[in-house]
Design an enzyme around this catalytic site. Structure first.
Site, mmCIF file in Angstrom:
data_model
loop_
_atom_site.group_PDB
_atom_site.id
_atom_site.type_symbol
_atom_site.label_atom_id
_atom_site.label_comp_id
_atom_site.label_asym_id
_atom_site.label_seq_id
_atom_site.Cartn_x
_atom_site.Cartn_y
_atom_site.Cartn_z
ATOM 1 N N ARG A 34 -13.968 14.848 -1.700
ATOM 2 C CA ARG A 34 -12.056 14.647 -1.262
ATOM 3 C C ARG A 34 -11.224 14.096 -2.532
ATOM 4 N NH1 ARG A 34 -10.216 8.908 -0.499
ATOM 5 N NH2 ARG A 34 -8.370 8.623 0.791
ATOM 6 N N ASN A 80 -14.027 6.210 3.588
ATOM 7 C CA ASN A 80 -14.125 7.656 2.649
ATOM 8 C C ASN A 80 -14.667 7.706 2.023
ATOM 9 O OD1 ASN A 80 -12.722 8.749 4.618
ATOM 10 N ND2 ASN A 80 -10.744 7.253 4.299
ATOM 11 N N HIS A 129 -10.309 0.289 -7.220
ATOM 12 C CA HIS A 129 -9.939 0.835 -6.952
ATOM 13 C C HIS A 129 -10.198 2.423 -8.142
ATOM 14 C CE1 HIS A 129 -8.367 -0.498 -3.362
ATOM 15 N NE2 HIS A 129 -7.288 -1.446 -4.226
ATOM 16 N N ARG A 185 0.377 5.476 -7.160
ATOM 17 C CA ARG A 185 0.942 6.893 -6.504
ATOM 18 C C ARG A 185 2.029 5.899 -5.187
ATOM 19 N NH1 ARG A 185 -4.952 7.341 -4.141
ATOM 20 N NH2 ARG A 185 -4.257 8.980 -3.205
#
Length: 149
Positions: free
Chosen positions: A20, A13, A102, A109
């Site tokens: 996104r 992704n 990341h 999160r």
């Protein structure tokens, strides 16, 4: 003296960056990330091989191919970091320094994102600094390679 070569590997992704969830990942595209890495590599005088895949097995194969060809790995495993024991095993098998990246702060999160298998193979983890985290990771891996060399 040979210039160090670093694999910059990206998981699923990340090809959707810029589209996104921009509130989490920002508006930079994967092409922007590649340019950040190219600029950092030039400044650090290292070579890079920048790749992205949505396929777990392909990412595992790329990691395996790094043995004997690269001096270190910067990897954003994306969701595979949270799920792939196969990726962890490959990273451990190649016996190279690894920095995990990341874009978002995975610790702010969902709880399932707080743990990554990849971090067990990584010397360091950079998260939450956006796409600039890649430049920091390249600096860190270059420093590690130079310290070992």
């Amino acid at each position: 003296m040979r210039r160090p070569h670093i694999a910059v590997l990206n998981g699923p992704n990340l090809n959707m960056l810029g589209l996104r969830q921009p509130g989490i990942y920002g508006s930079a595209t994967l092409d922007d990330v590649e340019q950040i890495c190219i600029q950092a590599a030039e400044r650090l005088d290292v070579g890079i091989d920048f790749r992205q895949t949505n396929i777990e097995g392909e990412l595992v194969s790329w990691v395996q191919e790094c043995r004997g060809r690269f001096d270190g790995i910067v990897i954003n495993p994306a969701a595979y970091g949270h799920t792939s024991i196969a990726l962890l095993d490959a990273l451990l098998a190649v016996d190279l320094p690894v920095i995990e990246v990341h874009i978002s702060n995975i610790h702010r999160r969902e709880a399932f994102r707080h743990h990554t298998y990849v971090s067990q193979a990584a010397i360091g983890v950079i998260c939450g600094l956006g796409v600039r985290g890649y430049a920091h990771a390249l600096q860190a891996i270059t420093d590690l390679i130079e310290d070992e060399g």
